[in-house]
Motif scaffolding. Structure first.
Motif, PDB file in Angstrom:
ATOM      1  N   THR A  10     -62.238 -22.049   8.372  1.00 37.28           N
ATOM      2  CA  THR A  10     -62.109 -23.083   9.393  1.00 37.28           C
ATOM      3  C   THR A  10     -60.790 -22.976  10.132  1.00 37.28           C
ATOM      4  N   ALA A  11     -60.237 -21.785  10.211  1.00 38.32           N
ATOM      5  CA  ALA A  11     -58.966 -21.584  10.910  1.00 38.32           C
ATOM      6  C   ALA A  11     -59.142 -21.748  12.409  1.00 38.32           C
ATOM      7  N   ILE A  12     -58.108 -22.218  13.037  1.00 44.30           N
ATOM      8  CA  ILE A  12     -58.085 -22.316  14.487  1.00 44.30           C
ATOM      9  C   ILE A  12     -57.127 -21.240  14.986  1.00 44.30           C
ATOM     10  N   LEU A  13     -57.657 -20.266  15.705  1.00 46.25           N
ATOM     11  CA  LEU A  13     -56.853 -19.171  16.225  1.00 46.25           C
ATOM     12  C   LEU A  13     -56.860 -19.266  17.746  1.00 46.25           C
ATOM     13  N   ASP A  19     -55.939 -25.927  23.499  1.00 52.79           N
ATOM     14  CA  ASP A  19     -56.890 -26.394  22.505  1.00 52.79           C
ATOM     15  C   ASP A  19     -58.212 -26.718  23.167  1.00 52.79           C
ATOM     16  N   VAL A  20     -59.285 -26.464  22.441  1.00 50.56           N
ATOM     17  CA  VAL A  20     -60.594 -26.933  22.851  1.00 50.56           C
ATOM     18  C   VAL A  20     -60.617 -28.431  22.602  1.00 50.56           C
ATOM     19  N   LYS A  21     -61.141 -29.190  23.549  1.00 48.73           N
ATOM     20  CA  LYS A  21     -61.255 -30.635  23.376  1.00 48.73           C
ATOM     21  C   LYS A  21     -62.731 -30.978  23.193  1.00 48.73           C
ATOM     22  N   ILE A  22     -63.024 -31.774  22.158  1.00 50.42           N
ATOM     23  CA  ILE A  22     -64.389 -32.212  21.873  1.00 50.42           C
ATOM     24  C   ILE A  22     -64.337 -33.718  21.681  1.00 50.42           C
ATOM     25  N   PHE A  23     -65.145 -34.444  22.472  1.00 48.12           N
ATOM     26  CA  PHE A  23     -65.132 -35.901  22.383  1.00 48.12           C
ATOM     27  C   PHE A  23     -66.455 -36.467  22.877  1.00 48.12           C
ATOM     28  N   PRO A  24     -66.829 -37.697  22.497  1.00 50.74           N
ATOM     29  CA  PRO A  24     -66.204 -38.495  21.445  1.00 50.74           C
ATOM     30  C   PRO A  24     -66.560 -37.929  20.081  1.00 50.74           C
ATOM     31  N   TYR A  74     -71.467 -31.661  11.773  1.00 52.10           N
ATOM     32  CA  TYR A  74     -71.773 -30.390  12.421  1.00 52.10           C
ATOM     33  C   TYR A  74     -70.473 -29.625  12.619  1.00 52.10           C
ATOM     34  N   ILE A  75     -70.593 -28.318  12.689  1.00 53.48           N
ATOM     35  CA  ILE A  75     -69.446 -27.443  12.927  1.00 53.48           C
ATOM     36  C   ILE A  75     -69.612 -26.830  14.320  1.00 53.48           C
ATOM     37  N   VAL A  76     -68.577 -26.968  15.157  1.00 53.78           N
ATOM     38  CA  VAL A  76     -68.584 -26.400  16.507  1.00 53.78           C
ATOM     39  C   VAL A  76     -67.611 -25.232  16.521  1.00 53.78           C
ATOM     40  N   GLN A  77     -68.122 -24.062  16.914  1.00 51.36           N
ATOM     41  CA  GLN A  77     -67.275 -22.868  17.024  1.00 51.36           C
ATOM     42  C   GLN A  77     -67.218 -22.455  18.490  1.00 51.36           C
ATOM     43  N   VAL A  78     -66.012 -22.334  19.017  1.00 57.20           N
ATOM     44  CA  VAL A  78     -65.812 -21.889  20.398  1.00 57.20           C
ATOM     45  C   VAL A  78     -65.014 -20.590  20.351  1.00 57.20           C
ATOM     46  N   THR A  79     -65.551 -19.539  20.976  1.00 54.49           N
ATOM     47  CA  THR A  79     -64.893 -18.234  21.001  1.00 54.49           C
ATOM     48  C   THR A  79     -64.834 -17.765  22.443  1.00 54.49           C
ATOM     49  N   ASP A  86     -61.935 -21.371  17.928  1.00 52.97           N
ATOM     50  CA  ASP A  86     -61.592 -22.731  17.544  1.00 52.97           C
ATOM     51  C   ASP A  86     -62.801 -23.310  16.833  1.00 52.97           C
ATOM     52  N   VAL A  87     -62.624 -23.737  15.602  1.00 56.81           N
ATOM     53  CA  VAL A  87     -63.715 -24.282  14.802  1.00 56.81           C
ATOM     54  C   VAL A  87     -63.390 -25.736  14.499  1.00 56.81           C
TER      55      VAL A  87
END
Length: 93
Positions: A10-13, A19-24, A74-79, A86-87
């Motif tokens: 779950t590292a954020i690289l 940063d990726v922003k996820i909301f709400p 849920y897990i969101v992965q952005v590459t 960013d997980v």
């Protein structure tokens, strides 16, 4: 839980200050995912057993309707460019 080849921990690289922003979070109807900068990003969302519930792309901002998703985590992965990964964990209520 094994999320397959898409997630390794779950590292954020990412580059500093981006940063990726996820909301709400938590969410009921929809979530917004905002890119950390210019470029094209891959977005993959997994449920807690590792099943892919969304697989798509992000350029600037993406809105996902989650009202029909089961309640839970849920897990969101952005590459994206420059190996940005960013997980994040989100909760659907």
């Amino acid at each position: 839980i094994d999320f397959g080849p898409h997630i390794s921990g779950t590292a954020i690289l990412h580059r500093s200050g981006q940063d990726v922003k996820i909301f709400p979070n938590p969410a009921q109807e929809s979530i917004a995912i905002v890119a950390p900068g210019p470029g094209k990003y891959s977005v993959v969302v997994f449920d807690v057993i590792g099943k892919v519930v969304y697989d798509g792309t992000l350029s600037d901002e993406l809105r996902l309707q989650v009202s029909n998703w089961r309640r839970g985590i849920y897990i969101v992965q952005v590459t994206g460019p420059d190996f940005v990964r960013d997980v994040r964990k989100i909760e659907i209520r």
